[in-house]
Design an enzyme around this catalytic site. Structure first.
Site, PDB file in Angstrom:
ATOM      1  N   SER A   1       6.511  -0.768   0.173  1.00 33.55           N
ATOM      2  CA  SER A   1       5.371   0.028  -0.280  1.00 33.55           C
ATOM      3  C   SER A   1       4.059  -0.696   0.050  1.00 33.55           C
ATOM      4  O   SER A   1       3.074  -0.085   0.472  1.00 33.55           O
ATOM      5  CB  SER A   1       5.487   0.270  -1.789  1.00 33.55           C
ATOM      6  OG  SER A   1       4.244   0.592  -2.335  1.00 33.55           O
TER       7      SER A   1
ATOM      8  N   TRP B   1       3.380  -0.274   3.640  1.00 34.56           N
ATOM      9  CA  TRP B   1       2.923   1.096   3.905  1.00 34.56           C
ATOM     10  C   TRP B   1       1.401   1.177   3.756  1.00 34.56           C
ATOM     11  O   TRP B   1       0.730   1.897   4.499  1.00 34.56           O
ATOM     12  CB  TRP B   1       3.591   2.060   2.906  1.00 34.56           C
ATOM     13  CG  TRP B   1       3.137   3.498   3.062  1.00 34.56           C
ATOM     14  CD1 TRP B   1       3.700   4.442   3.844  1.00 34.56           C
ATOM     15  CD2 TRP B   1       2.027   4.126   2.407  1.00 34.56           C
ATOM     16  NE1 TRP B   1       3.008   5.628   3.729  1.00 34.56           N
ATOM     17  CE2 TRP B   1       1.971   5.461   2.857  1.00 34.56           C
ATOM     18  CE3 TRP B   1       1.069   3.700   1.495  1.00 34.56           C
ATOM     19  CZ2 TRP B   1       1.018   6.365   2.424  1.00 34.56           C
ATOM     20  CZ3 TRP B   1       0.108   4.592   1.057  1.00 34.56           C
ATOM     21  CH2 TRP B   1       0.088   5.911   1.520  1.00 34.56           C
ATOM     22  N   HIS B   2       0.862   0.404   2.807  1.00 35.22           N
ATOM     23  CA  HIS B   2      -0.574   0.470   2.556  1.00 35.22           C
ATOM     24  C   HIS B   2      -1.408  -0.116   3.688  1.00 35.22           C
ATOM     25  O   HIS B   2      -2.578   0.225   3.827  1.00 35.22           O
ATOM     26  CB  HIS B   2      -0.924  -0.220   1.240  1.00 35.22           C
ATOM     27  CG  HIS B   2      -0.600   0.590   0.041  1.00 35.22           C
ATOM     28  ND1 HIS B   2       0.666   0.645  -0.488  1.00 35.22           N
ATOM     29  CD2 HIS B   2      -1.350   1.411  -0.722  1.00 35.22           C
ATOM     30  CE1 HIS B   2       0.671   1.457  -1.534  1.00 35.22           C
ATOM     31  NE2 HIS B   2      -0.541   1.947  -1.690  1.00 35.22           N
ATOM     32  N   GLY B   3      -0.844  -1.011   4.449  1.00 33.28           N
ATOM     33  CA  GLY B   3      -1.629  -1.561   5.543  1.00 33.28           C
ATOM     34  C   GLY B   3      -0.863  -2.610   6.313  1.00 33.28           C
ATOM     35  O   GLY B   3       0.053  -3.246   5.790  1.00 33.28           O
TER      36      GLY B   3
ATOM     37  N   PHE C   1      -4.732   4.124   5.347  1.00 30.72           N
ATOM     38  CA  PHE C   1      -3.298   3.879   5.120  1.00 30.72           C
ATOM     39  C   PHE C   1      -2.424   4.880   5.867  1.00 30.72           C
ATOM     40  O   PHE C   1      -2.834   5.955   6.171  1.00 30.72           O
ATOM     41  CB  PHE C   1      -2.970   3.920   3.629  1.00 30.72           C
ATOM     42  CG  PHE C   1      -3.758   2.917   2.851  1.00 30.72           C
ATOM     43  CD1 PHE C   1      -3.982   1.661   3.377  1.00 30.72           C
ATOM     44  CD2 PHE C   1      -4.291   3.222   1.630  1.00 30.72           C
ATOM     45  CE1 PHE C   1      -4.716   0.737   2.674  1.00 30.72           C
ATOM     46  CE2 PHE C   1      -5.024   2.299   0.915  1.00 30.72           C
ATOM     47  CZ  PHE C   1      -5.235   1.066   1.450  1.00 30.72           C
TER      48      PHE C   1
END
Lengths: 469, 313
Positions: free
Chosen positions: A322, A325-327, A469
C-alpha cells in the site's frame, strides 16, 4: 482539469445541463455524454494519455466477457493473467520503472558492482493508480465468479473514466458503481442541493485548510537544514491535516459532483483523526483503497485465517505494498512498513491489555504515531526524513518558525474550524448547519462558507496531492 | 439564485469596507503600495523585492543627492511586481532616477506572477497594472470581479497597521523597512563560492527587458544594483552577466555587491543572511549613493545617456 480551477467551473455546469436535458431519452446517450465529458476532463491535462485509459479499460471489458464465457480453467487463468499483467505492467512502467532501475543500480553499487541502467524520462499519467485498480477489480471479481460482466461497452468505459472520481478516487467497485450506469436517473432538487453542499464542504477542506497548510509545510519540509525540532513538529501536525483535507476534500467534491448526476459514490474518509486505534484509523482513512487491498491482497494472502505469524506477515506485506502504491520512493515503503508495524504491535499489546487507556488518550496516541509516520510520507528522501526524526528526538524545542504570520494564523484558524466540524459530525451527527431545518440558517451557513472560501481560500492552482499517486 | 444574489451583495459590501481599510491605513504594505501607485512623485524611486525594501534608506539618498526619494520595494516580489510598479508610476509621472535592485539569481526561475497578486486590491482602479495581474491565471480577470477575492488572505496585513504601527516601516521612513537586530546564527558558515550558472528564464528575461526599455524610453536614469548576501560570494551568475551586458549596451551603471567582502563576511551588518540590518542598510546606502552621485551629477549637465562613460563595479 482540477476541481479547484475555473475551467472546471465552466465544465461542470455545461455537462450538468446537457446530462439532464437528455434525461428520459435512451440511457446510452447519457452514458455517452458522461464518457465524452470524462475523456475531455482527462484530456484537458494531456490528451495523449487518453489512449492508455481507453486501452486499459477496453482490455478489461473484453477480458471480463471472455472470462465469463470461458469454462476451461486453464484458459480462464490465462485470460486473467493477461489482464493483470497488462494493467500492472502499465502501472509498473509508468510509475515504478525509474524507481526500480535506480534502486537496482544502488543495490549493485553497495556490493561494489558498477551497473549502468538508464532511467527514462517518463510522464506519470494522472490517476493511473486509481483507474487501473478500479478496472482491475472488475476483472478479478468476474474471475472469482462474484460479478457478471456487462455487455454495455459504453457504460463500462464510462464507469472506469467517470470524471468525478477518475483521477483520485474513491476507487469504486464495479458491483457498486457499474449498475448505476445501467439505471435511469431521476432529477431531484434535493439530490442536487445535497450534492452541491457536499462539494462546498469539500472545497472548504481543500482550498481553505489543505492549501493553506501546504504553504507552511512546504516552507519547512522544503528547507530541512534550516529548521528546529519544534518547527518540524508543527509542520508535521500541519501536514497531517493538510493531507487529510487535500484528499478528504477531493473525495467529497467527487462524491458531491457524482451526486449531481444521480450517482452515489462510497464514503472515502470518516474523520480519521478521531480514531482510537490503528485498526479503526484504517477503517476511516482512504476507505476505498483500504478495502481494495483487504479484498484483493490481504485476504488472498490468507488474511487472518492463518497462523499468527503468517497473519502478521500478511498484514505487513499489505501495508508495504500500500505504501508503494502511494509513490515510487522508499519513503512511501517505510511509511507503509511503519503502519504495518503499528497494526502488529497494536494486536500484541491488546493481547496483554496495554491499550486500556481512556478514549481521549488513545486518540492522541494514535494521532501522534500517525504523525510520526507522516514524516516519512512527506519528506523528499529517507535522508531528510531521518534528519527530521533525529532533530525532533534530540532537540524537540528551539524557536518556532512561523513564516508569514498571516498564513500561520489562518492555518491555525483553519485547523480549529475543521476539528470543530469533525467533532460535531462525530459526536452530534444530527446537528448540521448546512442541512439545518430552518431555511435561513441553511442559507446563512452556505453564504458564510462561500465568503470564507473566497476570502481565505488559496487559489493559485495548487495540485491535489493525491494526483501523483 | 437567492444564495448567489446574497453572496454578490455581501461581496460588494465587504469590498467597500476593505477598500476603506486599505485607503485609510496609517502605514503598512497596502498604504505603501497605494502611495507607489497613486501618490508618489519623488525624483528617485527604489524598486526591488525584500532586499530592495530593507537595504535602501531613502533619507540617506535624499541627503546625499538633494533629491526626493521613495522606496517602492516589497518583500517576496520579483519581476512581475517590478513591472506593475513601473506601469503604475509611469502612468502618472517620470522619475529622474530609478534604482533597480536585482538578486544574483533573479531571472533564472519562472516569473512568480502569483506573488504580484499582492496588488489585486488595486486591479479595478488601476488599469495599467491589469496586464501583469492577468498573467496570474487565465481567469484572473473573472475572479477579480469579486471584491472579496481581490483581498484574499490579505486581512492580517490589512488590519495590522491599525493596531501595531511601523512593522513595515513608518511613513517617515519613505518606504524603507528597517530591520533591527543582528544575525546570531550561521556565523561559522564557510563562504559559499560561485554556484553553477543556471540559464536565464526567457520569460523573466523578457520582462526585465521591458522594464529597461520602458524606463529608457522615458529618459529615466536607471541604476542596477545586486545587493550582498552574508556568506555568499557571487561575482558572476547568469543574471549578473546579463545585467553587465544590458549595462554596457544602454549605459545604465551596474553595481555588484554580492562579492564585496566588506559586506559578505560581516555578520554584524545583517539581520538574516539575505537582509541587512539598520546599520548594514545605512552603510550600504551611503556606500552605494557615493558611487551613484557622480553619475547623477554628471547627468545634470548631459541629457543623453550615450554621452557618458559608465563603469561596471
Amino acid at each position: 482539469m482540477l476541481f479547484n480551477s475555473i475551467d472546471f467551473a465552466f465544465f461542470l455546469p455545461i455537462v450538468f445541463c446537457l446530462f439532464w436535458m437528455i434525461n428520459g431519452k435512451d440511457l446510452k446517450y447519457q452514458n455517452l455524454l458522461l464518457l465524452a465529458s470524462s475523456y475531455v476532463f482527462y484530456g484537458w491535462w494531456d490528451w495523449r494519455f487518453l489512449s492508455l485509459l481507453a486501452f486499459s479499460s477496453g482490455l478489461d471489458f473484453f477480458v471480463g466477457s471472455a472470462l465469463y464465457k470461458q469454462q476451461d480453467e486453464k484458459k480462464r487463468k490465462m485470460l486473467f493473467l493477461i489482464s493483470m499483467g497488462v494493467n500492472l505492467g502499465l502501472l509498473g512502467f509508468f510509475k515504478y520503472y525509474n524507481f526500480f532501475a535506480e534502486s537496482f543500480v544502488e543495490a549493485f553499487s553497495f556490493f561494489g558492482q558498477k551497473t549502468d541502467l538508464n532511467t527514462l524520462n517518463i510522464i506519470l499519467p494522472v490517476g493511473i493508480s486509481f483507474y487501473t485498480f478500479q478496472s482491475m477489480s472488475y476483472a478479478i471479481d468476474i474471475y472469482r465468479g462474484k460479478l457478471t460482466p456487462t455487455k454495455d461497452l459504453i457504460a463500462f468505459l464510462a464507469f472506469v473514466s467517470f470524471f468525478p472520481q477518475l483521477v483520485a478516487g474513491p476507487i469504486e467497485r464495479a458491483s457498486h458503481l457499474l449498475p448505476q450506469f445501467l439505471t435511469k436517473k431521476r432529477f431531484s432538487y434535493d439530490m442536487v442541493a445535497a450534492g452541491l453542499k457536499i462539494m462546498l464542504w469539500g472545497f472548504f477542506m481543500k482550498v481553505v485548510v489543505a492549501d493553506r497548510l501546504a504553504l507552511y509545510v512546504q516552507a519547512v519540509y522544503g528547507n530541512v537544514d534550516m529548521h528546529t525540532g519544534l518547527s518540524f513538529i508543527v509542520a508535521t501536525i500541519f501536514f497531517a491535516f493538510q493531507i487529510y483535507c487535500d484528499f478528504g476534500g477531493y473525495s467529497l467534491i467527487a462524491l458531491g459532483c457524482a451526486r449531481l448526476f444521480g450517482f452515489d459514490l462510497m464514503e472515502n474518509f470518516r474523520r480519521p483523526y478521531f480514531s482510537g486505534s490503528f485498526r479503526e484509523f484504517w477503517g476511516r482513512w482512504h476507505i476505498s483503497l483500504s478495502t481494495w487491498f483487504k479484498d484483493y491482497l490481504y485476504i488472498p494472502l490468507g488474511g487472518n485465517r492463518v497462523s499468527p505469524s503468517r497473519n502478521y506477515f500478511n498484514l505487513f506485506t499489505t501495508f508495504v505494498v500500500s505504501g508503494l502504491w502511494h509513490g515510487a520512493n522508499w519513503t512511501f515503503v517505510i511509511w507503509g512498513g511503519i503502519h504495518g508495524s503499528y497494526q502488529i504491535l497494536e494486536r500484541e499489546f491488546a493481547k496483554i491489555g496495554w491499550l486500556k487507556l481512556p478514549k481521549v488518550l488513545q486518540v492522541v496516541l494514535v494521532f501522534a504515531l500517525t504523525c510520526f509516520a507522516w514524516i516519512f510520507f512527506r519528506a523528499a528522501s529517507l535522508h531528510e526524513a531521518m534528519h527530521i526524526v533525529t532533530t525532533i528526538l534530540t532537540h524537540p524545542g528551539g524557536s518556532l518558525y512561523t513564516g508569514d504570520l498571516g498564513i500561520f494564523a489562518f492555518s491555525i484558524m483553519a485547523i480549529l474550524m475543521l476539528l470543530t466540524v469533525d467533532y460535531i459530525n462525530e459526536y452530534y451527527p444530527d446537528f448540521s448547519l448546512l442541512n439545518h431545518q430552518v431555511v435561513y440558517v441553511r442559507f446563512a451557513t452556505i453564504v458564510i462558507m462561500l465568503i470564507y472560501i473566497v476570502s481565505l481560500g488559496v487559489f493559485d492552482g495548487s495540485q491535489f496531492i493525491y494526483f501523483q499517486f | 439564485m437567492l444564495v448567489l444574489a446574497l453572496f454578490a451583495g455581501l461581496d460588494r459590501l465587504g469590498g467597500l469596507l476593505l477598500d476603506y481599510l486599505r485607503d485609510h491605513a496609517p502605514d503598512g504594505r497596502y498604504q505603501k503600495a497605494k502611495y507607489t501607485l497613486e501618490e508618489c512623485t519623488e525624483d528617485v524611486v527604489v524598486i526591488g523585492s525584500s532586499r530592495g525594501e530593507i537595504n535602501y534608506v531613502p533619507r540617506i539618498i535624499e541627503d546625499s543627492l538633494g533629491m526626493s526619494c521613495w522606496n517602492a520595494g516589497r518583500g517576496g516580489q520579483g519581476m512581475p511586481f517590478f513591472r506593475a510598479v513601473q506601469e503604475g508610476i509611469l502612468a502618472r509621472y517620470t522619475p529622474k532616477v530609478v534604482i533597480l535592485n536585482i538578486d544574483d539569481n533573479d531571472l533564472e526561475g519562472v516569473p512568480a506572477y502569483e506573488h504580484a497578486g499582492f496588488l489585486r486590491p488595486f486591479y479595478n482602479t488601476h488599469p495599467e497594472i491589469r496586464p501583469v495581474l492577468n498573467k496570474i491565471s487565465k481567469f484572473e480577470w473573472l475572479l477579480l470581479q469579486s471584491r472579496l477575492y481581490a483581498y484574499n488572505s490579505s486581512y492580517y496585513y490589512l488590519i495590522r497597521p491599525y493596531f501595531i504601527g511601523g512593522l513595515d516601516g513608518k511613513t517617515s521612513d519613505k518606504g524603507w523597512k528597517p530591520r533591527p537586530g543582528t544575525m546570531d546564527y550561521l556565523l561559522d558558515k564557510p563562504l559559499e563560492q560561485e554556484p553553477p550558472k543556471v540559464p536565464l528564464n526567457p520569460e523573466a528575461k523578457a520582462q526585465f527587458d521591458v522594464v529597461v526599455s520602458k524606463f529608457r524610453e522615458r529618459g529615466v536614469q536607471l541604476y542596477f544594483v545586486v545587493s550582498p548576501n552574508y556568506g555568499r560570494s557571487i561575482a558572476s551568475s547568469s543574471a549578473i552577466d546579463y545585467l553587465k551586458k544590458t549595462s554596457e549596451a544602454f549605459g545604465f551603471p551596474l553595481f555588484v555587491y554580492s562579492s564585496d567582502t566588506s559586506y559578505i563576511t560581516h555578520p554584524e551588518l545583517y539581520v538574516d543572511p539575505e537582509h541587512l540590518n539598520i546599520d548594514g542598510a545605512q552603510k550600504f546606502t551611503k556606500d552605494l549613493i557615493g558611487k551613484i552621485k557622480p553619475y547623477v551629477q554628471s547627468s545634470i549637465q548631459h541629457t543623453s545617456h550615450d554621452e557618458k562613460v559608465y563603469k561596471v563595479y
